[in-house]
Design a protein around this motif. Structure first.
Motif, PDB file in Angstrom:
ATOM      1  N   ASP A 186       0.828  -1.219   0.000  1.00  0.00           N
ATOM      2  CA  ASP A 186       0.000   0.000   0.000  1.00  0.00           C
ATOM      3  C   ASP A 186       0.854   1.256   0.000  1.00  0.00           C
ATOM      4  N   TRP A 187       1.926   1.281   0.874  1.00  0.00           N
ATOM      5  CA  TRP A 187       2.693   2.529   0.862  1.00  0.00           C
ATOM      6  C   TRP A 187       3.577   2.678  -0.368  1.00  0.00           C
ATOM      7  N   LEU A 188       3.881   1.557  -1.026  1.00  0.00           N
ATOM      8  CA  LEU A 188       4.602   1.682  -2.301  1.00  0.00           C
ATOM      9  C   LEU A 188       3.674   2.273  -3.367  1.00  0.00           C
ATOM     10  N   TYR A 200       2.971   8.013   4.316  1.00  0.00           N
ATOM     11  CA  TYR A 200       3.532   8.145   5.674  1.00  0.00           C
ATOM     12  C   TYR A 200       2.535   7.632   6.726  1.00  0.00           C
ATOM     13  N   GLU A 201       1.262   7.998   6.576  1.00  0.00           N
ATOM     14  CA  GLU A 201       0.254   7.562   7.549  1.00  0.00           C
ATOM     15  C   GLU A 201       0.192   6.028   7.625  1.00  0.00           C
ATOM     16  N   VAL A 202       0.230   5.398   6.460  1.00  0.00           N
ATOM     17  CA  VAL A 202       0.163   3.924   6.436  1.00  0.00           C
ATOM     18  C   VAL A 202       1.434   3.340   7.052  1.00  0.00           C
ATOM     19  N   SER A 203       2.575   3.929   6.693  1.00  0.00           N
ATOM     20  CA  SER A 203       3.857   3.401   7.161  1.00  0.00           C
ATOM     21  C   SER A 203       4.006   3.506   8.688  1.00  0.00           C
ATOM     22  N   GLN A 204       3.606   4.643   9.252  1.00  0.00           N
ATOM     23  CA  GLN A 204       3.810   4.820  10.692  1.00  0.00           C
ATOM     24  C   GLN A 204       2.774   4.074  11.533  1.00  0.00           C
ATOM     25  N   ALA A 205       1.726   3.563  10.885  1.00  0.00           N
ATOM     26  CA  ALA A 205       0.681   2.867  11.650  1.00  0.00           C
ATOM     27  C   ALA A 205       1.181   1.560  12.253  1.00  0.00           C
ATOM     28  N   THR A 206       2.200   0.955  11.651  1.00  0.00           N
ATOM     29  CA  THR A 206       2.658  -0.353  12.126  1.00  0.00           C
ATOM     30  C   THR A 206       4.065  -0.308  12.713  1.00  0.00           C
ATOM     31  N   ASN A 247       6.976   2.135  14.913  1.00  0.00           N
ATOM     32  CA  ASN A 247       7.266   3.365  15.662  1.00  0.00           C
ATOM     33  C   ASN A 247       8.466   4.115  15.099  1.00  0.00           C
ATOM     34  N   PHE A 248       9.402   3.387  14.485  1.00  0.00           N
ATOM     35  CA  PHE A 248      10.626   4.042  13.998  1.00  0.00           C
ATOM     36  C   PHE A 248      10.928   3.622  12.553  1.00  0.00           C
ATOM     37  N   PRO A 249      10.015   3.944  11.631  1.00  0.00           N
ATOM     38  CA  PRO A 249      10.157   3.409  10.269  1.00  0.00           C
ATOM     39  C   PRO A 249      11.416   3.882   9.542  1.00  0.00           C
ATOM     40  N   GLU A 250      11.799   5.139   9.713  1.00  0.00           N
ATOM     41  CA  GLU A 250      12.991   5.607   8.976  1.00  0.00           C
ATOM     42  C   GLU A 250      14.263   4.982   9.564  1.00  0.00           C
ATOM     43  N   ILE A 251      14.182   4.524  10.816  1.00  0.00           N
ATOM     44  CA  ILE A 251      15.327   3.822  11.413  1.00  0.00           C
ATOM     45  C   ILE A 251      15.421   2.419  10.807  1.00  0.00           C
ATOM     46  N   CYS A 252      14.287   1.725  10.733  1.00  0.00           N
ATOM     47  CA  CYS A 252      14.289   0.386  10.110  1.00  0.00           C
ATOM     48  C   CYS A 252      14.692   0.480   8.645  1.00  0.00           C
ATOM     49  N   GLY A 253      14.187   1.509   7.953  1.00  0.00           N
ATOM     50  CA  GLY A 253      14.556   1.683   6.544  1.00  0.00           C
ATOM     51  C   GLY A 253      16.063   1.772   6.380  1.00  0.00           C
ATOM     52  N   ARG A 254      16.739   2.329   7.394  1.00  0.00           N
ATOM     53  CA  ARG A 254      18.200   2.461   7.326  1.00  0.00           C
ATOM     54  C   ARG A 254      18.938   1.177   7.721  1.00  0.00           C
ATOM     55  N   ILE A 255      18.448   0.487   8.777  1.00  0.00           N
ATOM     56  CA  ILE A 255      19.333  -0.544   9.334  1.00  0.00           C
ATOM     57  C   ILE A 255      18.760  -1.969   9.402  1.00  0.00           C
ATOM     58  N   CYS A 256      17.549  -2.182   8.910  1.00  0.00           N
ATOM     59  CA  CYS A 256      17.072  -3.573   8.849  1.00  0.00           C
ATOM     60  C   CYS A 256      17.940  -4.350   7.860  1.00  0.00           C
ATOM     61  N   PRO A 257      18.247  -5.605   8.132  1.00  0.00           N
ATOM     62  CA  PRO A 257      18.901  -6.421   7.101  1.00  0.00           C
ATOM     63  C   PRO A 257      17.846  -6.851   6.083  1.00  0.00           C
ATOM     64  N   GLN A 258      17.504  -5.941   5.190  1.00  0.00           N
ATOM     65  CA  GLN A 258      16.366  -6.184   4.271  1.00  0.00           C
ATOM     66  C   GLN A 258      16.580  -7.425   3.417  1.00  0.00           C
ATOM     67  N   ASP A 259      17.867  -7.739   3.139  1.00  0.00           N
ATOM     68  CA  ASP A 259      18.109  -8.925   2.302  1.00  0.00           C
ATOM     69  C   ASP A 259      17.624 -10.205   2.974  1.00  0.00           C
ATOM     70  N   ARG A 260      17.494 -10.172   4.336  1.00  0.00           N
ATOM     71  CA  ARG A 260      16.995 -11.357   5.029  1.00  0.00           C
ATOM     72  C   ARG A 260      15.501 -11.230   5.331  1.00  0.00           C
ATOM     73  N   LEU A 261      14.918 -10.049   5.144  1.00  0.00           N
ATOM     74  CA  LEU A 261      13.530  -9.823   5.556  1.00  0.00           C
ATOM     75  C   LEU A 261      12.669  -9.466   4.341  1.00  0.00           C
ATOM     76  N   CYS A 262      12.187  -8.232   4.284  1.00  0.00           N
ATOM     77  CA  CYS A 262      11.223  -7.859   3.240  1.00  0.00           C
ATOM     78  C   CYS A 262      11.783  -8.025   1.825  1.00  0.00           C
ATOM     79  N   THR A 291      10.865  12.384   4.557  1.00  0.00           N
ATOM     80  CA  THR A 291      10.069  13.468   3.957  1.00  0.00           C
ATOM     81  C   THR A 291       9.013  13.948   4.959  1.00  0.00           C
ATOM     82  N   ALA A 292       8.419  12.990   5.683  1.00  0.00           N
ATOM     83  CA  ALA A 292       7.403  13.353   6.686  1.00  0.00           C
ATOM     84  C   ALA A 292       8.003  14.255   7.766  1.00  0.00           C
ATOM     85  N   TRP A 293       9.224  13.930   8.201  1.00  0.00           N
ATOM     86  CA  TRP A 293       9.887  14.779   9.200  1.00  0.00           C
ATOM     87  C   TRP A 293      10.149  16.163   8.622  1.00  0.00           C
TER      88      TRP A 293
END
Ligand SMILES: Cc1cc2nc3c(=O)[nH]c(=O)nc-3n(C[C@H](O)[C@H](O)[C@H](O)COP(=O)(O)OP(=O)(O)OC[C@H]3O[C@@H](n4cnc5c(N)ncnc54)[C@H](O)[C@@H]3O)c2cc1C
Ligand code: SF4
Length: 482
Positions: free
Chosen positions: A68-70, A82-88, A90-105, A131-133
């Motif tokens: 949906d947010w894509l 942003y509204e959809v992303s922050q609903a699930t 608490n720190f989405p821009e932090i996860c966007g930076r440091i999640c090991p995305q290759d193992r997850l999404c 952008t929301a910030w």
């Protein structure tokens, strides 16, 4: 072409004298870069096939509604994205930076599975929320009404902070206790600034403070109050203290100077980056500049150490790991980054001893053969006789993993039950520990894990604590007050 000219990407023969000031040039660059980011985010968002079964969402620990947010981003509806992303999260821009995305999404994106390269989900998540910030859409989550009940959270890492935000939004008076001077746990003192800028963490903490969360820094539970005392103060408590007991290596010479634990090295580096004066950095004992550095271990902490050492100006950085590349616990993406930056990996090598008189001068290691798989399915490392070699080193960083501290002992609560690994035993449906009204979340339950799992646990614990406070805790308080 116009952009190329502004950026100076033109052939020398055509190059015109640039009369703009340096500040103007920077401003132009920032604008072009911002447009580039817009286009890239849009382009990536457009690549999402909106497949029927969103495997990316299934493999995201906080179940982000990624398709949906894509879609909203592709349509240019960023505030809604942003509204959809922050609903699930608490720190989405932090996860966007440091999640090991290759193992997850991203690792489970169907486009990745069809070998066309995943949608760069993490970068789009970062982009939407940064952008929301910038646009002032991110507001403190103040409660609609106060419940008149107080809750305590021990530990201000991602698990504690996520729970604190959720509980405050529900109307509780929330007190967060942390033994450090700054809030954020490993977000601030573990993960290096080149992966996660510290002002990105600080603005989140400020957002919680603006919502009314009360922070008690330099407050160590066990030293400044016992768990029993905190239980008297609050209707329910969350323990989110992480795991900090570094695994050590016992080998001849391990007491030599300049053999240091990873977290001490990274914390010092982060504090220096935050502007603190650190003696151990100034005197060179926790500073890799001009040194031959050897890092022991193959996890993400080891990757952070090698990349920090490169940035500090080490003359060489080697990483010794006893298994091979495909069996290392660290993210393959991190290994690739480290290699690009000049780190040398010495695979299938295990340290046996440290050389030197007072200060370390080398690591004596042996080559390892990976034998048959054990009961866990992992190949057993076997020493190859007569294969020893010495890797020269002026600084050795031990990144061998973390275990929980003795919380029942530290907190003066022998009735707080732990597992055989020392993590807190919880009822996995409710997150409650063996103590009534005391919940736990994050690494102290899972063992060393990931930020996004800590956020998930913190959110789940907040729901359970709310249910507890409403059904058990608050009525008890009311009876006591009568
Ligand atoms: C070097 C390093 C790099 C990492 N990189 C990544 C990464 O890139 N991506 C990723 O997803 N994960 C990464 N991780 C893992 C991630 O940081 C953790 O899984 C996550 O921070 C756990 O969150 P937490 O809230 O459970 O604990 P923590 O973040 O550890 O926070 C616990 C807090 O509790 C406080 N505390 C402890 N004891 C007490 C006490 N007695 N009284 C008061 N306060 C106390 C501590 O001071 C700390 O602030 C990394 C970990 C390390 C060590
Ligand atoms: S939180 Fe992590 S796993 Fe989930 S979508 Fe974001 S980057 Fe991917």
């Amino acid at each position: 072409m116009a952009n190329q000219k502004m950026l100076g990407f033109v052939h020398t023969a055509q190059k015109m004298p640039d009369k703009r000031s340096a500040a103007d040039r920077r401003q132009d660059f920032a604008e072009i870069y911002a447009r580039f980011s817009d286009e890239r985010a849009n382009e990536q968002a457009n690549r999402c096939s909106q497949c029927g079964v969103p495997f990316c969402q299934v493999h995201c620990p906080v179940s982000n509604n990624i398709p949906d947010w894509l879609k909203l981003t592709a349509e240019g509806r960023l505030e809604e994205a942003y509204e959809v992303s922050q609903a699930t999260n608490n720190f989405p821009e932090i996860c966007g930076r440091i999640c090991p995305q290759d193992r997850l999404c991203e690792g489970n994106c169907v486009i990745e599975q069809s070998t066309h390269g995943a949608v760069t989900i993490g970068s789009v998540e970062k982009y939407i929320n940064d952008t929301a910030w910038e646009n002032g859409w991110v507001k403190p989550r103040k409660p609609a009404r106060e419940l008149g009940l107080s809750v305590g959270v021990i530990g201000a890492g991602p698990a504690g902070l996520a729970a604190a935000e959720e509980l405050r939004a529900k109307g509780y008076e929330v007190h967060v206790y942390d033994r450090y001077d700054r809030m954020g746990g490993l977000l601030v003192y573990g993960i290096p600034g080149f992966k996660l800028e510290k002002d990105v963490v600080a603005r989140r903490v400020q957002r919680l403070a603006d919502a009314g969360v009360i922070f008690h820094s330099n407050f160590e539970v066990g030293r400044d109050a016992s768990l029993a005392e905190l239980r008297e103060r609050h209707v329910t408590i969350l323990i989110a203290t992480g795991v900090y007991q570094a695994r050590d290596i016992k080998a001849p010479g391990s007491g030599l100077k300049n053999i240091v634990p990873a977290l001490e090295y990274l914390t010092t580096s982060n504090k220096v980056g935050l502007g603190d004066r650190m003696d151990a950095y100034e005197d060179g004992s926790l500073n890799a500049a001009g040194k031959k550095v050897v890092v022991l271990g193959g996890g993400d902490t080891a990757m952070d150490c090698v990349r920090t050492a490169i940035r500090q100006g080490a003359t060489s950085v080697k990483c010794l790991y006893r298994r091979d590349r495909k069996n290392m616990p660290g993210s393959q993406r991190e290994v690739a980054h480290a290699e690009e930056e000049g780190v040398e990996f010495v695979w299938q090598a295990a340290p046996e001893a440290f050389t030197g008189n007072d200060v370390v001068t080398g690591v004596r290691a042996v080559r390892i053969h990976l034998g048959v798989a054990d009961a866990t399915g992992r190949q057993t490392p076997q020493v190859i006789e007569g294969s020893d070699f010495t890797e020269p080193a002026d600084l050795v960083i031990k990144a061998l993993g973390f275990e929980p501290e003795d919380l029942p002992g530290m907190f003066g609560s022998p009735d707080l039950t732990v597992t055989r690994w020392g993590t807190l035993l919880v009822d996995h449906r409710t997150k409650m520990t063996s103590l009534d009204g005391v919940f736990a979340a994050g690494d102290i339950v899972r063992g060393a894990s990931l930020v996004v799992w800590a956020i998930r646990d913190g959110r789940d614990a907040a729901d359970a604590m709310h249910a507890y406070a409403q059904t058990v805790g608050a009525p008890k308080l009311a009876v006591a007050a009568e």
